[in-house]
Design an enzyme around this catalytic site. Structure first.
Site, PDB file in Angstrom:
ATOM      1  N   ASP A 141       7.039   4.690   3.651  1.00 10.17           N
ATOM      2  CA  ASP A 141       7.380   5.386   4.062  1.00 10.17           C
ATOM      3  C   ASP A 141       8.827   5.886   4.616  1.00 10.17           C
ATOM      4  O   ASP A 141       9.203   5.884   4.318  1.00 10.17           O
ATOM      5  CB  ASP A 141       6.669   5.675   5.893  1.00 10.17           C
ATOM      6  CG  ASP A 141       6.797   6.998   6.387  1.00 10.17           C
ATOM      7  OD1 ASP A 141       7.629   7.729   6.001  1.00 10.17           O
ATOM      8  OD2 ASP A 141       6.165   7.075   7.446  1.00 10.17           O
ATOM      9  N   ASP A 146       1.288  -0.919  -0.296  1.00  6.46           N
ATOM     10  CA  ASP A 146      -0.111  -0.161   0.046  1.00  6.46           C
ATOM     11  C   ASP A 146       0.763   1.444   0.228  1.00  6.46           C
ATOM     12  O   ASP A 146       0.516   1.715  -0.486  1.00  6.46           O
ATOM     13  CB  ASP A 146      -1.182   0.494   1.286  1.00  6.46           C
ATOM     14  CG  ASP A 146      -0.486  -0.184   2.606  1.00  6.46           C
ATOM     15  OD1 ASP A 146       0.569  -1.214   2.261  1.00  6.46           O
ATOM     16  OD2 ASP A 146      -1.205  -0.663   3.573  1.00  6.46           O
ATOM     17  N   LYS A 165       6.150   7.970   0.039  1.00  3.64           N
ATOM     18  CA  LYS A 165       6.391   9.384   0.526  1.00  3.64           C
ATOM     19  C   LYS A 165       7.576   9.644   0.485  1.00  3.64           C
ATOM     20  O   LYS A 165       8.754   9.169   0.236  1.00  3.64           O
ATOM     21  CB  LYS A 165       6.307   9.280   1.909  1.00  3.64           C
ATOM     22  CG  LYS A 165       4.762   8.556   2.750  1.00  3.64           C
ATOM     23  CD  LYS A 165       4.325   8.826   3.836  1.00  3.64           C
ATOM     24  CE  LYS A 165       3.380   8.286   4.255  1.00  3.64           C
ATOM     25  NZ  LYS A 165       3.520   8.355   5.771  1.00  3.64           N
TER      26      LYS A 165
HETATM   27  P1  5GP Z   1       7.511   2.311   6.824  1.00  2.00           P
HETATM   28  O1  5GP Z   1       8.180   1.003   7.671  1.00  2.00           O
HETATM   29  O2  5GP Z   1       7.565   2.174   5.505  1.00  2.00           O
HETATM   30  O3  5GP Z   1       7.798   3.418   7.329  1.00  2.00           O
HETATM   31  O4  5GP Z   1       5.890   2.322   6.701  1.00  2.00           O
HETATM   32  C1  5GP Z   1       5.364   1.483   6.495  1.00  2.00           C
HETATM   33  C2  5GP Z   1       3.547   0.495   6.763  1.00  2.00           C
HETATM   34  O5  5GP Z   1       3.331   1.508   7.533  1.00  2.00           O
HETATM   35  C3  5GP Z   1       2.949   0.714   6.135  1.00  2.00           C
HETATM   36  O6  5GP Z   1       2.365  -0.862   5.863  1.00  2.00           O
HETATM   37  C4  5GP Z   1       0.835   1.161   6.537  1.00  2.00           C
HETATM   38  O7  5GP Z   1       1.108  -0.032   6.703  1.00  2.00           O
HETATM   39  C5  5GP Z   1       2.046   1.757   7.731  1.00  2.00           C
HETATM   40  N1  5GP Z   1       1.741   3.398   6.746  1.00  2.00           N
HETATM   41  C6  5GP Z   1       3.112   4.574   6.537  1.00  2.00           C
HETATM   42  N2  5GP Z   1       2.450   5.795   6.483  1.00  2.00           N
HETATM   43  C7  5GP Z   1       0.679   5.272   6.263  1.00  2.00           C
HETATM   44  C8  5GP Z   1       0.149   6.238   6.042  1.00  2.00           C
HETATM   45  O8  5GP Z   1       0.770   6.985   5.473  1.00  2.00           O
HETATM   46  N3  5GP Z   1      -1.263   6.057   6.115  1.00  2.00           N
HETATM   47  C9  5GP Z   1      -1.151   5.014   6.804  1.00  2.00           C
HETATM   48  N4  5GP Z   1      -2.842   4.453   7.068  1.00  2.00           N
HETATM   49  N5  5GP Z   1      -0.267   3.992   6.895  1.00  2.00           N
HETATM   50  C10 5GP Z   1       0.856   4.527   7.050  1.00  2.00           C
END
Ligand code: 5GP
Length: 184
Positions: free
Chosen positions: A110, A107, A138
């Site tokens: 980040d 999805d 992002k």
């Molecule tokens: P990362 O490990 O890349 O920092 O974060 C990834 C996970 O964090 C995504 O799969 C999602 O579950 C959650 N996440 C990160 N950013 C967002 C956001 O803006 N909205 C939502 N609802 N979930 C996010």
């Protein structure tokens, strides 16, 4: 329409980051590209639950190939709106992906920590190939990450909900990807 933003009065919802029409068009384009790239192959789509379920459903219908499906669920420890990079598998795949052409459907990326963990985990199972299709990336650390072959949209570093993405299980059925303002 029920799930449109206009029907939701919630002061925590801010601006529309990606509208439903742009989502639909981009998902169709991604599906067309994947159809070309995987011609003569039968990719196994691996969706990361729950956030990717809506994207994966629309994407799969835009791929003109015999695709198969599997899902895994992971949880990132951290606060409600920021992951820590410590990931736990809540539901593992049903299928053996050894020798398969796996397309991991995410999805949102980040920090990239969750994706990095899931990729390493899947690679250890020796698929024939592993590519990543992320609806939203992002702006930030992983700006030119070559590990994400298909990117839907690059968005600013704000927290978003809708089109499968939630806060505490809410907002997943919004048609648009919308900014969520914590504490508003
Ligand atoms: P990362 O490990 O890349 O920092 O974060 C990834 C996970 O964090 C995504 O799969 C999602 O579950 C959650 N996440 C990160 N950013 C967002 C956001 O803006 N909205 C939502 N609802 N979930 C996010």
């Amino acid at each position: 329409m029920f799930a449109s933003l206009a029907a939701v009065t919630d002061e925590r919802l801010g601006r529309v980051i990606v509208g439903s029409e742009a989502l639909a068009q981009r998902v169709r384009d991604l599906g067309a590209q994947i159809t070309v790239d995987y011609r003569d192959r039968s990719p196994l789509l691996v969706g990361v639950l729950k956030g990717a379920f809506m994207f994966m459903s629309d994407l799969a219908r835009s791929i003109d190939l015999p695709v198969e499906f599997d899902f895994m669920a992971v949880s990132s420890y951290g606060s409600a709106t920021r992951s820590s990079g410590v990931v736990r598998i809540l539901k593992d795949l049903d299928l053996d992906i050894g020798g398969r052409h796996v397309l991991l459907v995410e999805d949102i990326v980040d920090s990239g920590l969750t994706l990095g963990y899931v990729r390493r985990n899947l690679l250890a199972r020796r698929p024939a190939s592993l590519e990543v299709c992320a609806l939203l990336v992002k702006d930030g650390l992983q700006r030119d990450d070559p590990q994400i072959r298909y990117v839907g949209f690059r968005i600013p570093p704000v927290f978003v909900v809708g089109y499968g993405l939630d806060v505490e299980e809410r907002y997943r059925n919004l048609e648009d990807v919308v900014e969520y303002r914590e504490g508003a």
